[in-house]
Design an enzyme around this catalytic site. Sequence first.
Site, PDB file in Angstrom:
ATOM      1  N   ASP A  91       0.804  -1.228   0.000  1.00 43.53           N
ATOM      2  CA  ASP A  91       0.000   0.000   0.000  1.00 43.53           C
ATOM      3  C   ASP A  91       0.834   1.275   0.000  1.00 43.53           C
ATOM      4  OD1 ASP A  91      -2.657  -0.984  -0.148  1.00 43.53           O
ATOM      5  OD2 ASP A  91      -2.385  -1.801   1.859  1.00 43.53           O
ATOM      6  N   ASP A 152      -6.987  -4.294  -4.805  1.00 44.17           N
ATOM      7  CA  ASP A 152      -6.695  -2.955  -4.268  1.00 44.17           C
ATOM      8  C   ASP A 152      -5.378  -2.402  -4.829  1.00 44.17           C
ATOM      9  OD1 ASP A 152      -7.978  -4.889  -2.647  1.00 44.17           O
ATOM     10  OD2 ASP A 152      -7.861  -3.667  -0.863  1.00 44.17           O
TER      11      ASP A 152
END
Length: 379
Positions: A91, A152
């Site tokens: 991330d 994601d």
Amino acid sequence: MEIQSAIEQALNTVRRNVDLYAGTEKFPHVSRGDGKYHLTDSTDWTEGFWAGMLWLGYEYGGDSKLHEAAVRATDLLERRLDANQALDHHDIGFLYSLSAQARWTVDGSEEARRVALRAADALMRRWRPSLGIFQAWGPEGDPENGGRMIIDCLMNLPLLCWATRQTGDERYAECARIHAEKSLRFLVRGDDSSYHTFYFDQQTGDALRGGTHQGYRDGSTWTRGQAWGVYGFALAYRNFGDPRFLEASERMARHFAERLPEDGVAYWDFDAPQQPGTPRDSSASAIFACGVFELLSLLPDSYPARDSLEQSARSAVRSLLADDYFTAGADNEEGLLRHGSYSVRGGSSPDDFMIWGDYFFLEALMRLHQGTPGYWYER
Ligand code: GLY
């Protein structure tokens, strides 16, 4: 509600939160049933969203208080990079596109540009060449997560494409392109729904199976994952110009828009039984709206599905502006958007504020008001 008034009210909440968190080195993450943000020490995947909201707010009105807070949040993320702390996941794009890259965009800071490039290097350490993916979670070779990609991650790839444009080193964007292609092949299903995650054999690279982490079940469509796909493939289309990414974003957007309940805000998983009290995920609707706005920014006026796409994004924002979702005027609530869910099945913040829901809601409002796209690429 008029968009500009919504922005003003949202920024009042942001300013109040700046005061609340002043004097700490903490970041808002999610609420836990009490309307208050649980704060982190910059150890999660979400801290960039707070920085991104501050940069968006500063850009909008030039408020020096927001600028000061944005710089401080960005500095804290730089310090985290220096310490290589809590960066053992994919991330890194969420963290640094919206902090260091945002600061470079807004202030033209050369130092921030260097930080964002170092962040891209940190993300490259998650690249697994034999599998052609960025490993989402866990150390290399991890028995559970070593060969696992998640949808994601499409939102982390733009940092790499930016790094290629900044440095001329093609490797960042090339790995991002391979990962995006693999996401298209293995995460998007024939009916335009999506797997949240997919496993590959770490020895042979063979495709094994789809699965979920936060969805209702392995084969269901986790709403937020679908929204990451809508936005992520739109950004992949911007970065690579491959019409298959355009098609994927559009198909996934149509699937999303066709499965919304009456009030227009997504349930947490499209396959979860829908009954009174089924949690929503307002953050998914906010991401969806931004993804479709991004797609629209890339389509010619004559594009056949343009009007219906635009209607679906505007309608998502309208639904989120309703009293039940947007906290406008509620001075005792720290978040902007009620009824987000982090992990319903895991029992973690199933009906709460999510800092990323707030970020994408504000980004959607800014896109509508002044056409600025956040910080995912050079403007
Ligand atoms: N990227 C983690 C989540 O959407 O919950």
